[in-house]
Design a protein around this motif. Structure first.
Motif: not given
Length: 103
Positions: A73-91
């Motif tokens: 589970f901890w290996a998914s954490f950085p991927f979700y963090f980057v996905i959120y930041l990309i979405a935030h900066y796109l919006v």
């Protein structure tokens, strides 16, 4: 690669667990982006990544939707963090009107 596999085949013609990838995760990200838009996106991204990696994934694993033979589970954490930041900066880019808190 065999790092994880899904036990549920919702529709045989589409990839496994597309509902999570194209419905639940984007809706959750949109919710986080729209709630308190003036707050720090790093903090909100960390909250999203933590809730997704350490609450949602174990819950869906417990329900039997997928297995993690070698993934943690901890290996998914950085991927979700980057996905959120990309979405935030796109919006919040120059293309769209900025989100602001309603008064």
């Amino acid at each position: 690669m065999g790092l994880w596999r899904y036990n549920v085949k919702t529709i045989p013609a589409i990839p496994d667990f597309i509902a999570w990838d194209f419905a639940l995760m984007p809706v959750t990200i949109m919710f986080y982006i729209q709630i308190k838009p003036d707050k720090n996106p790093i903090i909100k991204g960390l909250m999203f990544a933590a809730m997704t990696a350490f609450l949602a994934e174990p819950f869906f694993k417990w329900l039997g939707f997928f297995e993690y033979p070698v993934w943690h589970f901890w290996a998914s954490f950085p991927f979700y963090f980057v996905i959120y930041l990309i979405a935030h900066y796109l919006v919040n880019g120059d293309t769209f009107q900025p989100l602001t808190q309603r008064k």
